[in-house]
Design an enzyme around this catalytic site. Sequence first.
Site, PDB file in Angstrom:
ATOM      1  N   LYS A  46      21.481  36.210  23.178  1.00 46.26           N
ATOM      2  CA  LYS A  46      20.727  37.056  24.101  1.00 46.26           C
ATOM      3  C   LYS A  46      20.322  36.335  25.377  1.00 46.26           C
ATOM      4  O   LYS A  46      19.876  36.980  26.328  1.00 46.26           O
ATOM      5  CB  LYS A  46      19.509  37.653  23.404  1.00 46.26           C
ATOM      6  CG  LYS A  46      19.837  38.530  22.224  1.00 46.26           C
ATOM      7  CD  LYS A  46      20.766  39.695  22.520  1.00 46.26           C
ATOM      8  CE  LYS A  46      20.317  40.613  23.595  1.00 46.26           C
ATOM      9  NZ  LYS A  46      20.773  41.999  23.401  1.00 46.26           N
TER      10      LYS A  46
HETATM   11  N1  PMP Z   1      22.263  39.094  16.565  1.00 47.04           N
HETATM   12  C1  PMP Z   1      20.977  38.818  16.866  1.00 47.04           C
HETATM   13  C2  PMP Z   1      20.244  37.809  16.026  1.00 47.04           C
HETATM   14  C3  PMP Z   1      20.345  39.481  17.931  1.00 47.04           C
HETATM   15  O1  PMP Z   1      19.053  39.216  18.226  1.00 47.04           O
HETATM   16  C4  PMP Z   1      21.096  40.453  18.668  1.00 47.04           C
HETATM   17  C5  PMP Z   1      20.464  41.210  19.786  1.00 47.04           C
HETATM   18  N2  PMP Z   1      19.298  41.884  19.529  1.00 47.04           N
HETATM   19  C6  PMP Z   1      22.417  40.716  18.306  1.00 47.04           C
HETATM   20  C7  PMP Z   1      22.976  40.003  17.251  1.00 47.04           C
HETATM   21  C8  PMP Z   1      23.255  41.798  18.964  1.00 47.04           C
HETATM   22  O2  PMP Z   1      23.586  41.587  20.303  1.00 47.04           O
HETATM   23  P1  PMP Z   1      23.742  42.800  21.317  1.00 47.04           P
HETATM   24  O3  PMP Z   1      22.351  43.241  21.706  1.00 47.04           O
HETATM   25  O4  PMP Z   1      24.490  42.240  22.465  1.00 47.04           O
HETATM   26  O5  PMP Z   1      24.456  43.924  20.653  1.00 47.04           O
END
Ligand code: PMP
Length: 335
Positions: A46
């Site tokens: 992120k």
């Molecule tokens: N894994 C974790 C631990 C996250 O915090 C996030 C984002 N909230 C994601 C995966 C998913 O990423 P995205 O928001 O780009 O879909």
Amino acid sequence: MSKPTYYGVDHHVGQTPLLRLKKLSELTGCEILGKAEYMNPGGSVKDRAAWGIITDAEASGALQPGATIVEGTAGNTGIGLTVIGQSRGYKSVIVIPDTQAPEKITLLRTLGAEVRPVPAKPYKDPGNYNHIARRLAGENGWFWANQFDNTANRDAHYRTTGPEIWEQTAGTVTAFVASVGTGGTLAGTSNYLKERNPAVQAVCADPYGAAMWSWFTNGNTDTDDGDSIAEGIGQGRVTKNLEGLKVDNAFRIPDQEALSIVYQLLREEGIFVGLSSGINVAGAVRQAIAGGPGQTIVTILCDSGHKYQSKLFNPEWLRENALDPEAAVEEVLGV
Ligand code: PMP
């Protein structure tokens, strides 16, 4: 020699290593590769979205010097916004559901964010953490990062994650697998890779209790049964970051499958990650089985296991949640 130029952390988001996951690659006859996003300055994938959203808002004038950034987040976006925000002179206010790992809340406070834990509520409820963040922005004149529907998030992955994977695999990548929180990672990276080579497959790995498998497979968000303890993923609606994205495959991953992978990576590969990374790697293995040997499959190692010590790496907590850290990965995955 010309004088070198040095930069602070906000210039060192991305350019993460691409790790070969040895055992799963050998078991499947594919190259299964994990992008080590836990090595980013704020410790997760992120950071890219946070960097993209801040940089875009600076360019548009929406973010003025010394401003306060407010965001609703499961934690990692808040950490990214705070770390990059500190390096550029912004304050941060983080609204987080109180169901998230206590390590993330403590870490956010230590980093200097003002943290407001709120009860977990569904998106349709006005008390949902995102709506609270939006209202706080309006009431206080703060900048709302709006990671779910601000496409500067997806654009950051289009501009960085996609090109890095293309270069690191010398254009040989055949599939990209990611789970969905906002969808920024899956959409931005897939869009870039498909532009370079339309044959690259975009693959969604979805936990139970989310509707993305249903959306990509059936075109509706009707199926969102079951549950998952994975944090940061598990989306029930089509965010702006997901709009227009077509995926080639979608898989639903039970938590036990992801957990067995997390422990295999930890014990046999020296890779310490959280459960969303396990969901992603399980999706990569499903893709390997579905498409057969010879593929080069890239996925995301989203964040480090440090933030989940009290849950994922606590035997008592695992027992209470009927999860078995000893289950062999070969049996659980059927490889
Ligand atoms: N894994 C974790 C631990 C996250 O915090 C996030 C984002 N909230 C994601 C995966 C998913 O990423 P995205 O928001 O780009 O879909």
